[in-house]
Design a protein around this motif. Structure first.
Motif, PDB file in Angstrom:
ATOM      1  N   CYS A  58       1.431   5.317   5.203  1.00 11.33           N
ATOM      2  CA  CYS A  58       0.428   5.702   4.213  1.00 11.33           C
ATOM      3  C   CYS A  58      -0.884   6.031   4.935  1.00 11.33           C
ATOM      4  N   PRO A  59      -1.845   6.644   4.249  1.00  5.49           N
ATOM      5  CA  PRO A  59      -3.111   6.994   4.905  1.00  5.49           C
ATOM      6  C   PRO A  59      -3.831   5.805   5.548  1.00  5.49           C
ATOM      7  N   GLU A  60      -3.822   4.653   4.885  1.00  7.12           N
ATOM      8  CA  GLU A  60      -4.512   3.477   5.433  1.00  7.12           C
ATOM      9  C   GLU A  60      -3.832   2.991   6.711  1.00  7.12           C
ATOM     10  N   CYS A  61      -2.498   2.934   6.710  1.00  5.31           N
ATOM     11  CA  CYS A  61      -1.772   2.487   7.901  1.00  5.31           C
ATOM     12  C   CYS A  61      -1.863   3.521   9.021  1.00  5.31           C
ATOM     13  N   THR A  62      -1.957   4.799   8.669  1.00  5.56           N
ATOM     14  CA  THR A  62      -2.150   5.847   9.677  1.00  5.56           C
ATOM     15  C   THR A  62      -3.478   5.633  10.389  1.00  5.56           C
ATOM     16  N   LEU A  63      -4.537   5.306   9.632  1.00  5.80           N
ATOM     17  CA  LEU A  63      -5.844   5.030  10.241  1.00  5.80           C
ATOM     18  C   LEU A  63      -5.777   3.797  11.148  1.00  5.80           C
ATOM     19  N   LEU A  64      -5.077   2.762  10.705  1.00  3.92           N
ATOM     20  CA  LEU A  64      -4.911   1.567  11.544  1.00  3.92           C
ATOM     21  C   LEU A  64      -4.180   1.909  12.830  1.00  3.92           C
ATOM     22  N   ARG A  65      -3.138   2.731  12.731  1.00  2.00           N
ATOM     23  CA  ARG A  65      -2.375   3.157  13.913  1.00  2.00           C
ATOM     24  C   ARG A  65      -3.281   3.933  14.880  1.00  2.00           C
ATOM     25  N   GLN A  66      -4.083   4.859  14.328  1.00  2.00           N
ATOM     26  CA  GLN A  66      -4.977   5.683  15.146  1.00  2.00           C
ATOM     27  C   GLN A  66      -6.049   4.825  15.833  1.00  2.00           C
ATOM     28  N   ALA A  67      -6.429   3.741  15.155  1.00  5.23           N
ATOM     29  CA  ALA A  67      -7.457   2.840  15.713  1.00  5.23           C
ATOM     30  C   ALA A  67      -6.829   1.809  16.657  1.00  5.23           C
ATOM     31  N   LEU A  69      14.172   0.327  -4.481  1.00  4.98           N
ATOM     32  CA  LEU A  69      14.107   0.935  -3.155  1.00  4.98           C
ATOM     33  C   LEU A  69      14.710  -0.039  -2.161  1.00  4.98           C
ATOM     34  N   ARG A  70      14.920   0.423  -0.953  1.00  2.00           N
ATOM     35  CA  ARG A  70      15.345  -0.450   0.148  1.00  2.00           C
ATOM     36  C   ARG A  70      14.153  -0.623   1.072  1.00  2.00           C
ATOM     37  N   ASN A  71      13.813  -1.868   1.389  1.00  3.88           N
ATOM     38  CA  ASN A  71      12.721  -2.102   2.329  1.00  3.88           C
ATOM     39  C   ASN A  71      13.242  -1.841   3.747  1.00  3.88           C
ATOM     40  N   PRO A  72      12.376  -1.883   4.758  1.00  3.93           N
ATOM     41  CA  PRO A  72      12.833  -1.587   6.127  1.00  3.93           C
ATOM     42  C   PRO A  72      13.987  -2.466   6.606  1.00  3.93           C
ATOM     43  N   GLU A  73      14.139  -3.657   6.037  1.00  3.45           N
ATOM     44  CA  GLU A  73      15.241  -4.545   6.411  1.00  3.45           C
ATOM     45  C   GLU A  73      16.517  -4.218   5.635  1.00  3.45           C
ATOM     46  N   GLU A 108      28.033  15.406 -13.474  1.00  5.73           N
ATOM     47  CA  GLU A 108      27.411  14.123 -13.829  1.00  5.73           C
ATOM     48  C   GLU A 108      26.697  13.511 -12.626  1.00  5.73           C
ATOM     49  N   ILE A 109      25.882  14.299 -11.980  1.00  5.45           N
ATOM     50  CA  ILE A 109      25.233  13.862 -10.745  1.00  5.45           C
ATOM     51  C   ILE A 109      23.993  13.012 -11.012  1.00  5.45           C
ATOM     52  N   ASN A 110      23.654  12.278 -10.013  1.00  8.36           N
ATOM     53  CA  ASN A 110      22.426  11.506  -9.969  1.00  8.36           C
ATOM     54  C   ASN A 110      22.032  11.437  -8.512  1.00  8.36           C
ATOM     55  N   HIS A 111      20.766  11.246  -8.224  1.00 10.73           N
ATOM     56  CA  HIS A 111      20.331  11.176  -6.834  1.00 10.73           C
ATOM     57  C   HIS A 111      19.042  10.369  -6.722  1.00 10.73           C
ATOM     58  N   THR A 112      18.759   9.944  -5.501  1.00 10.09           N
ATOM     59  CA  THR A 112      17.544   9.211  -5.175  1.00 10.09           C
ATOM     60  C   THR A 112      16.979   9.790  -3.891  1.00 10.09           C
ATOM     61  N   VAL A 113      15.674  10.001  -3.867  1.00  9.52           N
ATOM     62  CA  VAL A 113      15.024  10.481  -2.651  1.00  9.52           C
ATOM     63  C   VAL A 113      13.885   9.520  -2.316  1.00  9.52           C
ATOM     64  N   GLU A 114      13.905   9.013  -1.107  1.00 12.53           N
ATOM     65  CA  GLU A 114      12.823   8.172  -0.600  1.00 12.53           C
ATOM     66  C   GLU A 114      12.330   8.810   0.690  1.00 12.53           C
ATOM     67  N   ILE A 115      11.037   9.097   0.745  1.00 10.44           N
ATOM     68  CA  ILE A 115      10.426   9.636   1.950  1.00 10.44           C
ATOM     69  C   ILE A 115       9.641   8.483   2.580  1.00 10.44           C
ATOM     70  N   ILE A 116      10.027   8.102   3.782  1.00 10.10           N
ATOM     71  CA  ILE A 116       9.441   6.922   4.428  1.00 10.10           C
ATOM     72  C   ILE A 116       8.564   7.361   5.586  1.00 10.10           C
ATOM     73  N   GLY A 117       7.358   6.847   5.611  1.00 10.00           N
ATOM     74  CA  GLY A 117       6.399   7.168   6.666  1.00 10.00           C
ATOM     75  C   GLY A 117       5.282   6.147   6.659  1.00 10.00           C
ATOM     76  N   CYS A 129       5.595   3.557   2.412  1.00  9.62           N
ATOM     77  CA  CYS A 129       5.011   3.221   3.712  1.00  9.62           C
ATOM     78  C   CYS A 129       5.887   2.181   4.398  1.00  9.62           C
ATOM     79  N   ARG A 130       6.343   2.499   5.614  1.00  8.60           N
ATOM     80  CA  ARG A 130       7.233   1.588   6.329  1.00  8.60           C
ATOM     81  C   ARG A 130       6.480   0.401   6.913  1.00  8.60           C
ATOM     82  N   ASN A 131       5.150   0.438   6.889  1.00  5.96           N
ATOM     83  CA  ASN A 131       4.382  -0.689   7.408  1.00  5.96           C
ATOM     84  C   ASN A 131       3.983  -1.665   6.303  1.00  5.96           C
ATOM     85  N   CYS A 132       3.260  -1.185   5.291  1.00  6.12           N
ATOM     86  CA  CYS A 132       2.731  -2.090   4.265  1.00  6.12           C
ATOM     87  C   CYS A 132       3.565  -2.120   2.993  1.00  6.12           C
TER      88      CYS A 132
END
Length: 143
Positions: free
Chosen positions: A131-140, A68-72, A120-129, A91-94
């Motif tokens: 995670c539940p734990e970081c969402t709770l931290l954001r909300q708090a 994968l590619r990290n945020p950097e 001869e296709i190939n593909h990669t899908v990354e959904i970045i957002g 998770c883009r945070n942790c």
């Protein structure tokens, strides 16, 4: 038409390849080439950074590791937990990653390739957002 992948080429088994593989087996999370190189050096295992990179690249090409590619934008690697083709929620945070199957995406990719004459296709899908734990931290207000 079905998705195909490049045939796996046989890799020479070296002490360095075995060391990289063993280190990845012990890690639960994604690791950069530099981080893996440092882990190997800390263990007294002599593998150059360039060799570490080549081994990880070949393992990724063979499907033995997820990449994968990290945020950097840096490539990070982890031993595949699922043997078949899959995608990731990241998770883009942790950096937590969840492997997911996406049959709808598979059908869409094949359809798009057919419509545009690709084979001869190939593909990669990354959904970045968040995670539940970081969402709770954001909300708090802690993130």
């Amino acid at each position: 038409m079905t998705e195909t992948s490049t045939p796996v080429k046989e890799q020479r088994v070296t002490k360095q390849r075995l060391a990289v593989s063993a280190a990845l087996d012990e890690l639960d999370d994604f690791v950069s080439t530099q981080e893996l190189h440092r882990i190997l050096q800390d263990r007294g295992i002599s593998v150059s950074l360039a060799t570490s990179y080549r081994i990880l690249q070949s393992m990724a090409e063979d499907g033995a590791v997820d990449v994968l590619r990290n945020p950097e934008g840096e490539a990070v690697y982890r031993r595949c937990a699922v043997a078949e083709h899959h995608h990731h929620l990241l998770c883009r945070n942790c950096g937590k990653a969840v492997e997911i199957e996406a049959p709808v995406v598979e059908k869409w990719a094949v359809k798009m390739a057919q419509e545009n004459g690709y084979t001869e296709i190939n593909h990669t899908v990354e959904i970045i957002g968040l995670c539940p734990e970081c969402t709770l931290l954001r909300q708090a207000g802690q993130l």
